[in-house]
Scaffold this motif. Structure first.
Motif, PDB file in Angstrom:
ATOM      1  N   SER A   1      53.136  74.357  42.666  1.00  0.00           N
ATOM      2  CA  SER A   1      53.773  74.743  43.998  1.00  0.00           C
ATOM      3  C   SER A   1      52.709  75.252  44.687  1.00  0.00           C
ATOM      4  O   SER A   1      51.500  75.393  44.332  1.00  0.00           O
ATOM      5  CB  SER A   1      54.876  75.828  44.045  1.00  0.00           C
ATOM      6  OG  SER A   1      54.499  76.931  43.683  1.00  0.00           O
ATOM      7  N   ASP A   2      52.916  75.822  46.218  1.00  0.00           N
ATOM      8  CA  ASP A   2      51.822  76.206  46.947  1.00  0.00           C
ATOM      9  C   ASP A   2      51.700  77.577  46.301  1.00  0.00           C
ATOM     10  O   ASP A   2      50.689  78.370  47.098  1.00  0.00           O
ATOM     11  CB  ASP A   2      52.519  76.319  48.240  1.00  0.00           C
ATOM     12  CG  ASP A   2      53.703  77.096  48.490  1.00  0.00           C
ATOM     13  OD1 ASP A   2      54.216  77.535  47.716  1.00  0.00           O
ATOM     14  OD2 ASP A   2      54.072  76.861  49.871  1.00  0.00           O
TER      15      ASP A   2
ATOM     16  N   GLU B   1      52.708  72.186  47.965  1.00  0.00           N
ATOM     17  CA  GLU B   1      54.344  72.481  48.521  1.00  0.00           C
ATOM     18  C   GLU B   1      55.237  73.688  48.115  1.00  0.00           C
ATOM     19  O   GLU B   1      54.947  74.119  47.053  1.00  0.00           O
ATOM     20  CB  GLU B   1      55.070  70.994  47.923  1.00  0.00           C
ATOM     21  CG  GLU B   1      54.075  69.883  47.690  1.00  0.00           C
ATOM     22  CD  GLU B   1      53.874  69.156  49.124  1.00  0.00           C
ATOM     23  OE1 GLU B   1      54.302  69.677  50.196  1.00  0.00           O
ATOM     24  OE2 GLU B   1      53.148  68.237  49.137  1.00  0.00           O
TER      25      GLU B   1
ATOM     26  N   ILE C   1      58.588  75.528  46.878  1.00  0.00           N
ATOM     27  CA  ILE C   1      59.267  74.967  45.887  1.00  0.00           C
ATOM     28  C   ILE C   1      60.727  74.205  46.381  1.00  0.00           C
ATOM     29  O   ILE C   1      61.188  73.335  45.646  1.00  0.00           O
ATOM     30  CB  ILE C   1      59.769  76.231  44.954  1.00  0.00           C
ATOM     31  CG1 ILE C   1      60.413  77.364  45.641  1.00  0.00           C
ATOM     32  CG2 ILE C   1      58.488  76.798  44.259  1.00  0.00           C
ATOM     33  CD1 ILE C   1      61.240  78.592  44.778  1.00  0.00           C
TER      34      ILE C   1
ATOM     35  N   ILE D   1      59.816  70.594  46.667  1.00  0.00           N
ATOM     36  CA  ILE D   1      60.006  70.055  45.423  1.00  0.00           C
ATOM     37  C   ILE D   1      61.135  69.846  44.866  1.00  0.00           C
ATOM     38  O   ILE D   1      61.390  68.922  44.108  1.00  0.00           O
ATOM     39  CB  ILE D   1      58.950  70.921  44.508  1.00  0.00           C
ATOM     40  CG1 ILE D   1      57.520  71.131  45.044  1.00  0.00           C
ATOM     41  CG2 ILE D   1      58.976  70.506  43.154  1.00  0.00           C
ATOM     42  CD1 ILE D   1      56.625  72.098  44.259  1.00  0.00           C
TER      43      ILE D   1
ATOM     44  N   ILE E   1      58.167  74.519  37.533  1.00  0.00           N
ATOM     45  CA  ILE E   1      57.029  74.739  38.193  1.00  0.00           C
ATOM     46  C   ILE E   1      56.049  75.669  37.439  1.00  0.00           C
ATOM     47  O   ILE E   1      56.593  76.741  37.057  1.00  0.00           O
ATOM     48  CB  ILE E   1      57.396  75.670  39.619  1.00  0.00           C
ATOM     49  CG1 ILE E   1      58.600  74.981  40.304  1.00  0.00           C
ATOM     50  CG2 ILE E   1      56.233  76.021  40.246  1.00  0.00           C
ATOM     51  CD1 ILE E   1      58.045  73.572  41.028  1.00  0.00           C
TER      52      ILE E   1
ATOM     53  N   ASP F   1      52.752  77.115  37.856  1.00  0.00           N
ATOM     54  CA  ASP F   1      51.498  77.302  38.730  1.00  0.00           C
ATOM     55  C   ASP F   1      50.535  77.974  37.864  1.00  0.00           C
ATOM     56  O   ASP F   1      50.690  78.657  36.762  1.00  0.00           O
ATOM     57  CB  ASP F   1      52.055  78.201  39.818  1.00  0.00           C
ATOM     58  CG  ASP F   1      52.872  77.678  40.935  1.00  0.00           C
ATOM     59  OD1 ASP F   1      52.530  76.477  41.149  1.00  0.00           O
ATOM     60  OD2 ASP F   1      53.761  78.170  41.646  1.00  0.00           O
TER      61      ASP F   1
ATOM     62  N   GLU G   1      56.993  82.053  41.760  1.00  0.00           N
ATOM     63  CA  GLU G   1      57.659  81.001  42.255  1.00  0.00           C
ATOM     64  C   GLU G   1      58.490  80.021  41.532  1.00  0.00           C
ATOM     65  O   GLU G   1      59.641  79.267  41.788  1.00  0.00           O
ATOM     66  CB  GLU G   1      56.893  80.110  43.412  1.00  0.00           C
ATOM     67  CG  GLU G   1      56.321  80.875  44.581  1.00  0.00           C
ATOM     68  CD  GLU G   1      57.664  81.126  45.549  1.00  0.00           C
ATOM     69  OE1 GLU G   1      57.924  80.088  46.394  1.00  0.00           O
ATOM     70  OE2 GLU G   1      58.155  81.890  45.305  1.00  0.00           O
TER      71      GLU G   1
END
Length: 249
Positions: free
Chosen positions: A15-16, A23, A25, A28, A42, A44, A50
């Motif tokens: 995610s970002d 993007e 969450i 997504i 996710i 990351d 997130e």
């Protein structure tokens, strides 16, 4: 004999909150539901907040919620799946595997042997819970084939994942987790822990295809630019660090 119920899960998505992710969450999760995945994890880079939030929100999108993180070990990257706390980055690979297990998760080796992407070398993989044998972001099939051979020779469970950093790539590769009807009446009765247990038992099938090379190239290039920008701005006085998600506590 009743057929098992497949749960389509993409176990490796950024995610970002990743320095190279893009993007939020919510987008997504919405996309994962639209393309009929049953869940997305996710993962990351060294950030878990997130992912925890995504796991909590997932049922609102009709998805199974499973938290995770991609940990930077001393010897390469490691996916910690099913954990609610981030293992400490920078530790030796096998110490990190044990830390993941102590946190109640499973340790999956992503894109092994690919040093340009911080893949762990074979000599450091003394043990793991599963191997990512199909990563859709690899330029050629060679590393995936090598990972699959490694996993099968050592009888490791196998998963496939997109390693997506941009929305269109989410679900390009994923894993069907096979659950027997005796274990669950419907997909709404399953939880993330049961799917994690199914991985350990090797009840998986790989689905999907590689991301087109031009898209992989764009993803790598954008990730490199964002990382370089961070390194420059983090050292410059009076200049905000960009992107802020690369700051580590």
């Amino acid at each position: 004999m009743t057929s098992p119920i497949p749960f389509a899960i993409d176990f490796h998505v950024h995610s970002d909150d990743s320095y190279d992710g893009h993007e939020p969450i919510e987008l997504i999760l919405e996309h994962a539901a639209d393309i009929e995945l049953d869940g997305v994890v996710i993962t990351d880079h060294d950030e878990i907040e997130e992912s925890l939030r995504a796991a909590e929100l997932a049922p609102e999108y009709g998805l199974v919620g499973i938290p995770g993180v991609e940990v930077s070990t001393r010897h390469g990257h490691l996916l910690a799946i099913g954990v609610e706390k981030r293992p400490e980055p920078g530790r030796p690979f096998m110490e990190t595997v044990e830390a993941v297990r102590e946190l109640g998760g499973i340790a999956i080796v992503p894109h092994p042997f690919q040093r340009s992407r911080h893949g762990v070398r074979k000599g450091h993989i003394e043990d793991a819970d599963a191997i990512e044998v199909y990563n859709s972001m690899l330029f050629t099939g060679y590393r995936n084939r090598r990972a699959r051979t490694f996993a099968r020779r050592r009888d490791y469970p196998e998963i496939g994942a997109s390693d997506a950093h941009y929305l269109p790539n989410v679900g390009r590769a994923y894993t069907d987790i096979l659950v027997t009807p005796d274990d669950v009446d419907s997909k709404t009765d399953i939880d993330g822990n049961e799917l994690v247990d199914a991985i350990l038992e090797g009840r998986t099938q790989i689905r999907g295809k590689r991301t087109p090379v031009h898209k992989s190239t764009v993803q790598y290039a954008k990730g490199a630019v964002r990382k370089s920008t961070y390194l420059l701005t983090s050292r410059a006085p009076l200049v905000p660090t960009v992107p802020a998600s690369m700051e580590r506590s």
